[in-house]
Scaffold this motif. Structure first.
Motif, PDB file in Angstrom:
ATOM      1  N   UNK A 115       0.837  -1.203   0.000  1.00 52.85           N
ATOM      2  CA  UNK A 115       0.000   0.000   0.000  1.00 52.85           C
ATOM      3  C   UNK A 115       0.872   1.254   0.000  1.00 52.85           C
ATOM      4  N   UNK A 116       1.957   1.230   0.761  1.00 57.34           N
ATOM      5  CA  UNK A 116       2.840   2.388   0.808  1.00 57.34           C
ATOM      6  C   UNK A 116       3.362   2.749  -0.587  1.00 57.34           C
ATOM      7  N   UNK A 117       3.582   1.734  -1.408  1.00 53.71           N
ATOM      8  CA  UNK A 117       4.087   1.959  -2.767  1.00 53.71           C
ATOM      9  C   UNK A 117       2.980   2.327  -3.754  1.00 53.71           C
ATOM     10  N   UNK A 118       1.716   2.251  -3.306  1.00 56.03           N
ATOM     11  CA  UNK A 118       0.604   2.639  -4.165  1.00 56.03           C
ATOM     12  C   UNK A 118       0.214   1.607  -5.188  1.00 56.03           C
ATOM     13  N   UNK A 119       0.550   0.336  -4.926  1.00 57.62           N
ATOM     14  CA  UNK A 119       0.293  -0.715  -5.914  1.00 57.62           C
ATOM     15  C   UNK A 119      -0.963  -1.519  -5.596  1.00 57.62           C
ATOM     16  N   UNK A 120      -2.023  -0.834  -5.189  1.00 54.52           N
ATOM     17  CA  UNK A 120      -3.214  -1.548  -4.731  1.00 54.52           C
ATOM     18  C   UNK A 120      -4.446  -1.071  -5.491  1.00 54.52           C
ATOM     19  N   UNK A 121      -5.162  -2.008  -6.089  1.00 54.60           N
ATOM     20  CA  UNK A 121      -6.480  -1.725  -6.656  1.00 54.60           C
ATOM     21  C   UNK A 121      -7.510  -2.250  -5.656  1.00 54.60           C
ATOM     22  N   UNK A 122      -8.352  -1.372  -5.121  1.00 60.99           N
ATOM     23  CA  UNK A 122      -9.290  -1.777  -4.086  1.00 60.99           C
ATOM     24  C   UNK A 122      -8.627  -1.695  -2.722  1.00 60.99           C
ATOM     25  N   UNK A 123      -8.832  -2.712  -1.910  1.00 62.50           N
ATOM     26  CA  UNK A 123      -8.378  -2.690  -0.517  1.00 62.50           C
ATOM     27  C   UNK A 123      -7.551  -3.929  -0.209  1.00 62.50           C
ATOM     28  N   UNK A 124      -6.674  -3.822   0.770  1.00 62.93           N
ATOM     29  CA  UNK A 124      -5.974  -4.974   1.326  1.00 62.93           C
ATOM     30  C   UNK A 124      -6.574  -5.253   2.702  1.00 62.93           C
ATOM     31  N   UNK A 125      -6.867  -6.539   2.968  1.00 62.64           N
ATOM     32  CA  UNK A 125      -7.483  -6.946   4.227  1.00 62.64           C
ATOM     33  C   UNK A 125      -6.656  -8.087   4.830  1.00 62.64           C
ATOM     34  N   UNK A 126      -6.346  -7.979   6.114  1.00 59.60           N
ATOM     35  CA  UNK A 126      -5.588  -9.004   6.819  1.00 59.60           C
ATOM     36  C   UNK A 126      -6.546  -9.946   7.536  1.00 59.60           C
ATOM     37  N   UNK A 127      -6.324 -11.244   7.341  1.00 59.89           N
ATOM     38  CA  UNK A 127      -7.095 -12.291   7.995  1.00 59.89           C
ATOM     39  C   UNK A 127      -6.325 -12.749   9.238  1.00 59.89           C
ATOM     40  N   UNK A 128      -6.848 -12.453  10.420  1.00 60.40           N
ATOM     41  CA  UNK A 128      -6.164 -12.799  11.657  1.00 60.40           C
ATOM     42  C   UNK A 128      -6.158 -14.307  11.912  1.00 60.40           C
ATOM     43  N   UNK A 129      -6.998 -15.031  11.205  1.00 58.99           N
ATOM     44  CA  UNK A 129      -7.129 -16.473  11.460  1.00 58.99           C
ATOM     45  C   UNK A 129      -6.405 -17.328  10.432  1.00 58.99           C
ATOM     46  N   UNK A 130      -5.551 -16.724   9.631  1.00 64.29           N
ATOM     47  CA  UNK A 130      -4.803 -17.508   8.644  1.00 64.29           C
ATOM     48  C   UNK A 130      -3.314 -17.197   8.733  1.00 64.29           C
TER      49      UNK A 130
END
Length: 365
Positions: A350-365
């Motif tokens: 995300x800091x580099x701006x290479x994201x289309x949409x959103x990034x989501x972290x799964x705490x259970x994986x």
């Protein structure tokens, strides 16, 4: 891990995993570490998060490029402010929640509920509205506290990976659309349309009956924006005069509303040029201090009867309304999922701006 306490039949560990910032500032790093699970106060809920979105505001907090105190001033190591999970423990005074209820946290941690701003649905501007992930440990930490009165209920039919990003991005852009006063049939232009906030704005504006134009860069973002409801996509990497292209698309007169979800100085400079007579430029994206100015030559603003407005994250009601759009199938964050161990990679992407949409972290994986 040994249990430190239980509530109902829920076993609560002594420690949990969290993404914590090291070396705040331009050379920051995020690492995954063990932190102590907090104990709820009398009016708090302890939430076990299943998911958290990664927002660029988190990057700002870790970079220290906004005119606000550092996270470390408040003893905070974990940013994050768009989490979703379940309540696992309640303070002794809390009667309106029960263990197992699904709950979400958003950027504003609480409010006083005893001032004109709170009474008028502007509680995120209240002087007593601190930020989670800045003043208090945020949603990069799996077990987090939230004042029960300012915790959001997640409706049935909205999963945690959808609800998490809506806590910030969806609420924020819903609020801006509402305050813009745009009507069905009006042209809504989103600068940064393929980003975390922008792509939700495209969906909500479409659901509200507006005609939508997306401005962003790259084929991935073009494909995403057109899929989500844009009538036209303007690629700033290919078009020399973006504002002229937008005006031409919008009946040759310009947009009724330009929503700047991008953070660049060029985006803010272009917005007034895209608006039609009596149009509105809505300021949403947070640029680093001193890198952008919202507005234009007063002669242009006067001559076009322009309004330039800023909006923060939405109120409790705005957040609920955004979740209702999701429950009806009209708002679906597009996201890429990362396991907890890869949270630092998500932050760097995300800091580099290479994201289309959103990034989501799964705490259970």
């Amino acid at each position: 891990m040994m249990a430190s306490g239980t509530s109902g039949n829920v076993e609560i560990p002594r420690t949990c995993k969290a993404g914590v910032v090291v070396n705040e500032g331009p050379d920051f790093k995020l690492v995954v570490d063990d932190v102590t699970v907090p104990e709820p106060g009398p009016n708090d809920a302890l939430i076990k998060l299943n998911a958290t979105g990664i927002c660029y505001s988190d990057i700002h907090y870790m970079l220290n490029d906004l005119p606000i105190p550092k996270m470390s001033v408040f003893g905070v190591r974990s940013p994050g402010h768009e989490g979703a999970g379940v309540i696992v423990k309640l303070g002794s005074n809390v009667t309106n929640w029960k263990i197992g209820d699904r709950a979400g946290i958003k950027p504003a941690y609480d409010a006083c509920f005893n001032c004109e701003l709170c009474w008028s649905g502007k509680e995120t501007y209240c002087d007593e509205s601190p930020q989670i992930g800045l003043h208090f440990p945020g949603s990069y930490q799996q077990y987090v506290l939230s004042p029960a009165r300012y915790t959001t209920r997640i409706p049935d039919g909205v999963d945690d990976f959808t609800a998490g990003p809506i806590m910030c991005s969806g609420s924020t852009i819903y609020c801006s659309l509402k305050e813009s006063g745009l009507k069905p049939g009006d042209w809504a232009v989103f600068l940064g349309a393929g980003g975390g906030v922008g792509h939700m704005g495209v969906q909500l504006a479409k659901a509200m009956g507006m005609r939508v134009v997306g401005v962003d860069g790259g084929d991935d973002k073009r494909e995403l924006c057109m899929k989500l409801g844009c009538e036209m996509f303007v690629d700033f990497t290919e078009v020399q005069d973006i504002a002229a292209e937008v005006v031409k698309t919008c009946d040759g007169k310009g947009a009724h509303g330009v929503f700047v979800t991008a953070t660049s100085g060029s985006a803010y400079a272009a917005a007034p040029m895209m608006a039609r007579i009596s149009g509105k430029a809505m300021c949403i994206g947070l640029p680093p201090t001193g890198t952008a100015v919202a507005g234009a030559d007063p002669l242009l603003i006067i001559g076009k009867n322009l309004s330039i407005s800023g909006t923060k994250v939405g109120s409790l009601l705005d957040t609920q309304r955004a979740l209702e759009f999701a429950a009806r199938g009209l708002l679906k964050p597009i996201y890429e999922t990362y396991p907890l161990a890869k949270m630092p990679d998500a932050v760097e992407k995300l800091r580099k701006g290479n994201v289309a949409g959103r990034l989501v972290v799964d705490f259970n994986s």
